[in-house]
Design a protein around this motif. Sequence first.
Motif, mmCIF file in Angstrom:
data_model
loop_
_atom_site.group_PDB
_atom_site.id
_atom_site.type_symbol
_atom_site.label_atom_id
_atom_site.label_comp_id
_atom_site.label_asym_id
_atom_site.label_seq_id
_atom_site.Cartn_x
_atom_site.Cartn_y
_atom_site.Cartn_z
ATOM 1 N N ILE A 30 54.550 -34.726 -27.949
ATOM 2 C CA ILE A 30 55.844 -35.276 -27.525
ATOM 3 C C ILE A 30 56.129 -34.895 -26.076
ATOM 4 C CG2 ILE A 30 58.349 -35.048 -27.854
ATOM 5 C CD1 ILE A 30 57.776 -34.872 -30.886
ATOM 6 N N ALA A 31 55.896 -33.629 -25.731
ATOM 7 C CA ALA A 31 56.157 -33.153 -24.364
ATOM 8 C C ALA A 31 55.318 -33.922 -23.346
ATOM 9 C CB ALA A 31 55.865 -31.656 -24.265
ATOM 10 N N ILE A 32 54.044 -34.119 -23.647
ATOM 11 C CA ILE A 32 53.156 -34.843 -22.736
ATOM 12 C C ILE A 32 53.626 -36.292 -22.580
ATOM 13 C CG2 ILE A 32 50.812 -35.773 -22.487
ATOM 14 C CD1 ILE A 32 49.862 -33.131 -23.882
ATOM 15 N N ALA A 33 54.003 -36.920 -23.701
ATOM 16 C CA ALA A 33 54.452 -38.314 -23.662
ATOM 17 C C ALA A 33 55.731 -38.465 -22.844
ATOM 18 C CB ALA A 33 54.670 -38.824 -25.089
ATOM 19 N N LYS A 63 63.936 -31.332 -35.329
ATOM 20 C CA LYS A 63 62.877 -30.690 -34.539
ATOM 21 C C LYS A 63 62.261 -31.684 -33.546
ATOM 22 C CE LYS A 63 61.390 -26.978 -37.677
ATOM 23 N NZ LYS A 63 61.714 -25.879 -36.746
ATOM 24 N N VAL A 64 62.107 -32.923 -33.984
ATOM 25 C CA VAL A 64 61.571 -33.964 -33.102
ATOM 26 C C VAL A 64 62.533 -34.195 -31.940
ATOM 27 C CG1 VAL A 64 60.907 -36.394 -32.934
ATOM 28 C CG2 VAL A 64 60.268 -35.073 -34.952
ATOM 29 N N GLU A 65 63.820 -34.322 -32.263
ATOM 30 C CA GLU A 65 64.827 -34.559 -31.221
ATOM 31 C C GLU A 65 64.906 -33.376 -30.256
ATOM 32 O OE1 GLU A 65 68.284 -35.321 -33.558
ATOM 33 O OE2 GLU A 65 67.768 -37.434 -33.922
ATOM 34 N N ALA A 66 64.783 -32.159 -30.798
ATOM 35 C CA ALA A 66 64.802 -30.967 -29.942
ATOM 36 C C ALA A 66 63.597 -30.948 -29.004
ATOM 37 C CB ALA A 66 64.837 -29.704 -30.795
ATOM 38 N N ALA A 67 62.440 -31.377 -29.513
ATOM 39 C CA ALA A 67 61.224 -31.410 -28.691
ATOM 40 C C ALA A 67 61.368 -32.417 -27.552
ATOM 41 C CB ALA A 67 60.011 -31.761 -29.559
ATOM 42 N N ILE A 68 61.984 -33.569 -27.839
ATOM 43 C CA ILE A 68 62.203 -34.584 -26.803
ATOM 44 C C ILE A 68 63.176 -34.051 -25.750
ATOM 45 C CG2 ILE A 68 63.155 -36.876 -26.333
ATOM 46 C CD1 ILE A 68 62.157 -37.709 -29.130
ATOM 47 N N LYS A 69 64.233 -33.382 -26.224
ATOM 48 C CA LYS A 69 65.232 -32.831 -25.294
ATOM 49 C C LYS A 69 64.613 -31.767 -24.391
ATOM 50 C CE LYS A 69 69.930 -30.949 -25.237
ATOM 51 N NZ LYS A 69 71.079 -30.494 -26.059
ATOM 52 N N ARG A 70 63.795 -30.880 -24.985
ATOM 53 C CA ARG A 70 63.127 -29.834 -24.190
ATOM 54 C C ARG A 70 62.219 -30.458 -23.136
ATOM 55 N NH1 ARG A 70 62.253 -27.264 -29.026
ATOM 56 N NH2 ARG A 70 60.087 -27.964 -29.027
ATOM 57 N N GLU A 76 61.065 -27.430 -18.491
ATOM 58 C CA GLU A 76 59.934 -27.488 -19.432
ATOM 59 C C GLU A 76 58.608 -27.549 -18.670
ATOM 60 O OE1 GLU A 76 57.904 -27.975 -23.237
ATOM 61 O OE2 GLU A 76 59.637 -26.928 -22.422
ATOM 62 N N LYS A 77 57.654 -26.770 -19.145
ATOM 63 C CA LYS A 77 56.341 -26.733 -18.489
ATOM 64 C C LYS A 77 55.600 -28.047 -18.684
ATOM 65 C CE LYS A 77 55.972 -21.771 -19.414
ATOM 66 N NZ LYS A 77 55.346 -20.742 -20.252
ATOM 67 N N ASP A 78 54.725 -28.351 -17.741
ATOM 68 C CA ASP A 78 53.853 -29.515 -17.865
ATOM 69 C C ASP A 78 52.577 -29.109 -18.595
ATOM 70 O OD1 ASP A 78 55.443 -31.383 -16.594
ATOM 71 O OD2 ASP A 78 54.703 -30.844 -14.603
ATOM 72 N N PHE A 79 52.224 -29.889 -19.602
ATOM 73 C CA PHE A 79 50.989 -29.630 -20.335
ATOM 74 C C PHE A 79 49.892 -30.574 -19.855
ATOM 75 C CE2 PHE A 79 54.158 -28.050 -23.412
ATOM 76 C CZ PHE A 79 53.634 -26.793 -23.656
ATOM 77 N N GLN A 80 48.702 -30.024 -19.686
ATOM 78 C CA GLN A 80 47.537 -30.829 -19.339
ATOM 79 C C GLN A 80 46.636 -30.946 -20.567
ATOM 80 O OE1 GLN A 80 45.452 -29.532 -15.752
ATOM 81 N NE2 GLN A 80 47.273 -28.395 -15.110
ATOM 82 N N GLU A 81 46.059 -32.122 -20.731
ATOM 83 C CA GLU A 81 45.110 -32.329 -21.827
ATOM 84 C C GLU A 81 43.699 -32.087 -21.295
ATOM 85 O OE1 GLU A 81 46.768 -35.693 -24.688
ATOM 86 O OE2 GLU A 81 46.940 -36.303 -22.585
#
Length: 235
Positions: A30-33, A63-70, A76-81
């Motif tokens: 979710i964070a990456i998207a 939890k999904v909504e909280a993840a989108i908000k974060r 919020e940190k940037d995640f690399q794949e």
Amino acid sequence: MGRIFEKRKHKMFARFDRMAKAFTRIGKDIAIAVKQAGPLPENNPKLRLAMQNAKGLNMPKDKVEAAIKRASSKEEKDFQEVTYEGYAPHGVPLMVECATDNPTRTVANVRLHFSKNGGAMGNSGSVAFLFERKGVFKFDPTKLNLDELELDLIDAGAEDIERNDEELVIYTKFTEFGHMLKFLESKGLEAKSSELHYIPTTTKELSEEQQDEVLKLVETLESDDDVQAVYHNLA
């Protein structure tokens, strides 16, 4: 009686651990998207996909909504794949998918997991040729009428369809993954999960003892917070 209770408790904790790991993985998806295309699902196919996979895991809506908000927060940190390759004991190839905010930390940890468990980390391309990247769509078999939809699914890119009492799995080529997603959306069909996996082109037979050595490394890698998925070619 005490031994039975301990076994049940161990299984219960193992199930909770798997669920927590799955929720963490979806949270990173979710964070990456969101970082890539914003927090609105209608404008972000990758976010819609992550939310659908969260639903398939019974991840609570809050939890999904909280993840989108974060993920929408500037803090919020940037995640690399990133994907790492290597060999487990007995020459079993592994593909290790990660999502990390610190690649230096992650590669060091992954290398340590390999070395401490009888494996060896390889260079990019060292084992990838032994796998194919494919779309994997998993359904509750009671919620998809295969008799009615099979030809349409093939037209949408289905390369193989496997079915048992618990699950119906559709495989597509990597290039057909998006096509299948659009088809399922157009029909209002929700998969339990829609993901890209590394599928081995051949499998390897090992003794039970040798398999345990391989799976010990796989489980160690999977327990790492930065690791999203591990693929191997054990039969």
